[in-house]
Design a protein around this motif. Structure first.
Motif: not given
Length: 459
Positions: A300-315
């Motif tokens: 079960l993986w939480v991938v938060r929006p804006a959690s990737i540097t340089g990406c403001d959307d869900a990666p």
């Protein structure tokens, strides 16, 4: 409300700081105190969820870059202190005046997040006794109070060849475990910690820490010695002592993930979440994804929006990995009800950034951890998880998909993971004893309330 003693509280406007402040507010209310929460407009708490508390909103004026999700964290904290000191002082004086008029209860003291160094000093100047709430561990505060000494004794800045050596004044921390914020200027980090240190030493009458004595006894003693005997109240783990629901903050949780867990055997699922603030590089994210796919472990993986540097959307997952979603082995959500997830019998491990709230929640549910600290105090917590308490594994200096898969399998199905799980269950039992009726946490809260009621504001 007339005649009640009132505590004024001021949370730092990050989710991981707001939640424990409001937990403490709930506990104080249960013991007969009235509570006023002064808060910023920026990242304001949800007042509707806490009808028993009084909320007072400040009218701060923040620089535009403070609200930017990609803002330099240290600059953000420094700017918040600069911008909010005067509005907080004005709000505190207003609450104190109303209390003296007998309309909302006489102010006994203030509890201010330890990161608000400017507000702690302002409250003392107004004449309101102030306690600093540390929402991090005692080990972290002990490190911060030793920070100047570490520089004067030559342990800081960290020398590359000594990164793996234990630093005696803050044993068991190594050079690599020192608080850092990658991308921030080292001198600005040093300035921030120095200001927190000064406010704690010169303006706070005591410290409240969301921890429990059984796991940080030596660190608590060291803090008391640093603060010349001023009291340190270890009142945690607070989330286990309250009836209020979990604070979800800025992200709505996917409640369906709990139902998804129901379909899995006990201790078979790895829960992955790097918290509410941390951002990672795209390359790291991709290696995480491929490593999880290669491990064969349900996740079960939480991938938060804006959690990737340089990406403001869900990666998006790397191309070619959609099959792990199709077969249902990996469930990706933007946010999860973490306490419910960690308490679920299907969860057997937690891949975490080692924020203090997450660390405590994992300890309380007896879930062993994979430590991937990202910044700040997380490196300190990760060292205690893996070395001091022996309830987790840390990723080595090389982070790639093969090592990720190996670490996941070791934790979830290997013999070493079984040992970690047994130790985690032992810490869970200790935490449960702490929060049980007549336990250490309740006794610490009673001492804290008695201490608060010994003060009277005469401004």
């Amino acid at each position: 409300m007339a005649g009640l003693r009132r505590v004024v509280m001021f949370p730092f406007p990050f989710r991981s700081h707001i939640a424990p402040m409001l937990q403490l507010a709930e506990l104080l209310c249960e013991r007969g105190l009235a509570v006023t929460v002064i808060h910023t407009t920026f990242n304001a708490p949800d007042a509707a969820r806490h009808p028993e508390l009084t909320f007072v909103r400040m009218n701060e004026c923040l620089p535009d870059d403070v609200a930017d999700p990609g803002a330099d964290l240290v600059e953000q904290m420094l700017e918040l202190n600069d911008a909010c000191a005067a509005p907080f002082r004005e709000a505190l004086e207003w609450v104190a005046r109303r209390g003296q008029a007998g309309r909302r209860g006489e102010v006994a003291c203030a509890v201010i997040d330890g990161q608000w160094y400017a507000a702690i000093a302002a409250a003392a100047e107004v004449g309101v006794p102030v306690l600093a709430l540390r929402t991090d561990s005692s080990a972290t505060l002990n490190f911060m109070l030793n920070y100047s000494r570490l520089y004067s004794d030559g342990y800081l800045p960290i020398k590359e060849e000594k990164r793996d050596e234990v630093v005696p004044p803050v044993n068991p921390l190594r050079g690599r475990d020192m608080i850092r914020v990658d991308g921030s200027d080292a001198e600005r980090v040093r300035e921030f910690i120095a200001r927190v240190d000064k406010a704690t030493r010169t303006s706070a009458i005591g410290v409240v820490v969301n921890t429990f004595q059984a796991i940080e006894e030596l660190e608590i003693s060291n803090i008391q010695r640093q603060l010349l005997g001023r009291p340190v109240f270890a009142v945690g783990p607070m989330h286990r002592m309250i009836r209020a629901p979990e604070e979800h903050g800025l992200h709505a949780p996917d409640l369906g993930c709990v139902a998804w867990l129901h379909a899995h055997p006990p201790r078979s699922v790895l829960y992955v979440s790097l918290g509410s603030v941390a951002r990672i590089d795209r390359a790291v994210f991709d290696e995480m994804a491929w490593g999880l796919a290669g491990s064969g472990v349900p996740t079960l993986w939480v991938v938060r929006p804006a959690s990737i540097t340089g990406c403001d959307d869900a990666p998006l997952l790397p191309q070619g990995l959609t099959d792990i979603l199709v077969d249902g082995r990996v469930k990706v959500v933007t946010w999860a009800p973490q306490r419910d997830v960690l308490a679920h019998p299907a969860v057997g491990g937690f891949w975490t950034h080692c924020g203090w709230n997450s660390t405590l929640e994992s300890i309380c549910e007896g879930v062993p951890m994979l430590a991937q600290p990202c910044f700040g105090d997380q490196t300190v917590n990760a060292r205690y998880v893996t070395h001091q308490w022996g309830i987790g594994l840390e990723f080595g200096p090389v982070f790639d998909r093969a090592r990720v898969a190996e670490a996941v399998r070791t934790l979830m199905v290997g013999e070493e993971g079984a040992v970690l799980r047994e130790k985690a269950r032992g810490l869970k039992a200790i935490a449960s004893q702490c929060v049980a009726e007549g336990g250490a946490a309740g006794a610490a809260m009673d001492r804290l309330v008695h201490f608060m009621l010994s003060f009277c504001v005469l401004t």
